[in-house]
Design an enzyme around this catalytic site. Structure first.
Site, PDB file in Angstrom:
ATOM      1  N   ALA A   1       0.846  -1.205   0.000  1.00  0.00           N
ATOM      2  CA  ALA A   1       0.000   0.000   0.000  1.00  0.00           C
ATOM      3  C   ALA A   1       0.875   1.247   0.000  1.00  0.00           C
ATOM      4  O   ALA A   1       0.712   2.142   0.814  1.00  0.00           O
ATOM      5  CB  ALA A   1      -0.914  -0.018   1.230  1.00  0.00           C
TER       6      ALA A   1
ATOM      7  N   THR B 124      17.570  -1.378  -3.308  1.00  0.00           N
ATOM      8  CA  THR B 124      18.907  -1.922  -3.540  1.00  0.00           C
ATOM      9  C   THR B 124      19.336  -2.726  -2.301  1.00  0.00           C
ATOM     10  O   THR B 124      19.105  -2.298  -1.166  1.00  0.00           O
ATOM     11  CB  THR B 124      19.888  -0.755  -3.787  1.00  0.00           C
TER      12      THR B 124
ATOM     13  N   GLU C 101       4.847  -0.224 -13.738  1.00  0.00           N
ATOM     14  CA  GLU C 101       4.171   1.058 -13.571  1.00  0.00           C
ATOM     15  C   GLU C 101       5.103   2.190 -13.986  1.00  0.00           C
ATOM     16  O   GLU C 101       6.266   2.198 -13.617  1.00  0.00           O
ATOM     17  CB  GLU C 101       3.745   1.215 -12.096  1.00  0.00           C
TER      18      GLU C 101
ATOM     19  N   LYS D 285      10.971  -1.533 -18.395  1.00  0.00           N
ATOM     20  CA  LYS D 285      10.821  -0.661 -17.211  1.00  0.00           C
ATOM     21  C   LYS D 285      12.181  -0.140 -16.749  1.00  0.00           C
ATOM     22  O   LYS D 285      12.360   1.058 -16.517  1.00  0.00           O
ATOM     23  CB  LYS D 285      10.115  -1.440 -16.089  1.00  0.00           C
TER      24      LYS D 285
ATOM     25  N   ASN E 296      13.519   3.997 -17.173  1.00  0.00           N
ATOM     26  CA  ASN E 296      14.041   4.829 -16.075  1.00  0.00           C
ATOM     27  C   ASN E 296      15.491   5.238 -16.337  1.00  0.00           C
ATOM     28  O   ASN E 296      15.895   6.366 -16.067  1.00  0.00           O
ATOM     29  CB  ASN E 296      13.930   4.085 -14.746  1.00  0.00           C
TER      30      ASN E 296
ATOM     31  N   ALA F  88      17.879  21.324 -15.606  1.00  0.00           N
ATOM     32  CA  ALA F  88      19.039  21.107 -14.727  1.00  0.00           C
ATOM     33  C   ALA F  88      18.601  21.301 -13.282  1.00  0.00           C
ATOM     34  O   ALA F  88      17.640  22.019 -13.002  1.00  0.00           O
ATOM     35  CB  ALA F  88      20.133  22.100 -15.085  1.00  0.00           C
TER      36      ALA F  88
ATOM     37  N   CYS G 291      13.617   5.461  -7.248  1.00  0.00           N
ATOM     38  CA  CYS G 291      13.777   4.488  -8.340  1.00  0.00           C
ATOM     39  C   CYS G 291      14.950   4.677  -9.293  1.00  0.00           C
ATOM     40  O   CYS G 291      15.591   3.698  -9.650  1.00  0.00           O
ATOM     41  CB  CYS G 291      12.478   4.408  -9.130  1.00  0.00           C
TER      42      CYS G 291
ATOM     43  N   LYS H 282      18.262   3.279  -7.964  1.00  0.00           N
ATOM     44  CA  LYS H 282      18.126   1.840  -7.711  1.00  0.00           C
ATOM     45  C   LYS H 282      18.024   1.053  -9.019  1.00  0.00           C
ATOM     46  O   LYS H 282      18.663   0.018  -9.184  1.00  0.00           O
ATOM     47  CB  LYS H 282      16.891   1.615  -6.839  1.00  0.00           C
TER      48      LYS H 282
END
Ligand code: NAD
Ligand code: UGA
Length: 483
Positions: A16, A100, A173, A228, A232, A276, A284, A287
């Site tokens: 959650a 991590t 996601e 995913k 990122n 910048a 995220c 990691k």
């Protein structure tokens, strides 16, 4: 234990947090025919999701409380009853954290999958009939294989020996904090990876309630997991690229805002993610890139690993150079000087501070003996205390401060207002791009500062002329000292 109802879809979301809460709220709103149980081990978090006072929800996201008000208690429920929620679910979303690893093999780089594994084991043990298990958390490539093995090894040992079956899908996601509701309601794409057509279609059918079918991309499991991590990494790489150019601008007389705008007009490059700043934060980017580095090395792709590692290295450097510039401008020492920190969350419109650049910058300044007055519109004093986690540095409340005259070196206080943050400081550091920091009444508030005072605008959001006309000295990221 209720039996699964073939007419209705029942979802269990394990976790959650920042993803589980908002994602399930939007699904519940768009699909009133689905019942969703969001479950978590953390009782405090679940209690917060159930609070009557919607300003006390554990996650702050614009637009979230309105949706919660509409669906909570109707088809969206928050509880700690993990086992029963799994048992009655047709679809289980795994939305737990994948941070991590801090120790053991791959420490500092590989993702720690102990929470994912424990979810898989619990689903294996408590599920009934056929269950679609959806990886929503960001996972290392080929995690679905591990989940499948755990699920398949769990058939009932006792009568009535009814076989359990599973389909595993990857549905990463892509929401960003601060715009989570908008991102969920109007996603650029929904990605579903898997090899079971029927299960993929069942999940796609849910999204089709509000997402155009053309935006629902179907791939194999490994492409989905890798997309995913790559998405990122690409976004973070753009930030490191523009931050590297920001340092260049400062020494050559370029202006990063002008450069970003000009680069971004090339359609092939695009204008997003070229701001910048103090370096990317959030739970995220770092990691996920570290994980990509770890996996690349594992597969013997050392050049690939080095390439992505450099994105992190540049980010760390950008973060560290801010405090060095502040010290330099304040005559080489900040010991005993008061500084205002505006913004502690890792970006605007969220109360999340994970990997926030403000944490490292504040720690560096405290280490140098500064006294900090920290302000943030949404981050609590307790969260800041946890993040700074420095027993040697004192935390004083506003009231205590007025008594003690805030005399210790290397101490900090939580300033409830911007005015309180400005009291007698030698410098103001704008570290998060909160809207209210763009509208500061510099003319009026500059009188609260000591002279000569500096404004370090690390997000390039203040209006430079107003600051300068208020008698303050201004330094901006990607521009340097502005006169
Ligand atoms: P979070 O830490 O906010 O929430 C995770 C929750 O899972 C916690 O409340 C924790 O108590 C719970 N949990 C852990 N193990 C559990 C278990 N065995 N049973 C029940 N509950 C358990 O994390 P988050 O930010 O929501 O991220 C979740 C995942 O989604 C991560 O893999 C992350 O990389 C990914 N992701 C995050 C974002 C984001 O913006 N935060 C966006 C996209 C993807
Ligand atoms: C990011 C991605 O944008 C999401 O697509 C992804 O789902 C998510 O990570 C995830 O996997 O957790 P998030 O970290 O919430 O979302 O926020 P971003 O808007 O991406 O910002 C990340 C960091 O980069 C922030 O510190 C932000 O200030 C910084 N940033 C962003 C910049 O410095 N410059 C920019 O131009 C954009």
């Amino acid at each position: 234990m209720k039996k699964k109802d073939s007419q209705k879809t029942n979802i269990c979301c394990i976790g959650a947090g920042y993803v589980g809460g908002p994602t399930m709220s939007v699904i519940a709103e768009k699909c009133p025919y689905i019942t969703i149980n969001v479950v978590d081990l953390n009782q405090e978090r679940i209690a917060a999701w159930n609070k009557k006072d919607l300003s006390k929800l554990p996650v702050f996201e614009p637009g979230l409380s309105k949706i919660i008000e509409k669906v909570r208690g109707k088809n969206l429920f928050f509880s700690t009853d993990i086992d029963n929620s799994i048992a009655i679910a047709d679809i289980v979303f795994i939305c737990v954290n994948t941070p991590t690893k801090v120790k053991g093999l791959g420490a500092g780089r590989a993702s720690d999958l102990k929470w994912v594994e424990s979810c898989a084991r619990r689903v294996a043990s408590k599920s009934t009939g056929h269950t679609i298990v959806v990886e929503k958390s960001t996972m290392p490539v080929r995690t679905a294989e591990t989940i499948k093995i755990i699920l398949q090894s769990s058939q009932p040992m006792n009568p009535p020996y009814k076989e359990k079956t599973f389909s595993v899908l990857s549905n990463p996601e892509f929401l960003a904090e601060g715009t989570a509701i908008k991102d969920l309601e109007k996603p650029d794409r929904v990605l579903i990876g898997g090899d079971d057509e029927k299960a993929i279609e069942k999940l796609a059918e849910i999204y089709r309630n509000w997402v155009d079918n053309k935006k629902i991309l179907k791939t194999n499991l490994w492409s989905s997991e890798l997309t995913k991590l790559s998405a990122n990494a690409f976004l973070a790489q753009r930030i490191s690229s523009i931050n590297s150019i920001s340092a260049f601008c400062e020494v050559t007389g370029g202006n990063i805002i002008e450069v970003s705008k000009a680069i971004g007009t090339d359609k092939r490059i695009g204008k997003q993610f070229l701001r910048a700043g103090p370096g990317f934060g959030g739970s995220c980017f770092k990691k996920d890139i570290l994980n990509l580095v770890y996996l690349s090395e594992y597969y013997g792709l050392n050049e690939v690993a080095n390439y992505w590692q450099s994105v992190i290295n540049l980010n760390n450097w950008q973060n560290q150079r801010i405090s060095r510039i502040v010290i330099d401008k304040l005559f080489g020492t900040i010991s005993g000087k008061s500084l205002a920190i505006l913004g502690f969350s890792f970006k605007a419109n969220t109360n999340d501070t994970r990997e926030s650049p403000s944490i490292n910058i504040a720690k560096d300044l405290l280490e140098e003996g500064a006294k900090l007055r920290i302000h943030d519109p949404k981050v609590s004093i307790d969260q800041i205390e946890k993040d700074l986690n420095l027993i040697e540095f004192n935390k004083l409340t506003d009231k205590e401060q007025s008594k003690q005259e805030f005399s210790n070196q290397g101490s900090w206080i939580f300033a409830e207002t911007i005015e309180k943050a400005f009291m007698d400081v030698d410098a103001v550091l704008v570290l998060t791009e909160w809207e209210e920091y763009t509208n500061i009444q510099w003319k009026k508030l500059s009188k609260l500062l000591r002279t000569p005072a500096w404004v370090f605008d690390v997000r390039s959001i203040v209006e430079p002329n107003t600051v300068i006309q208020s008698g303050l000295q201004l330094w901006r990221i990607g521009e340097g000292s502005v006169s």
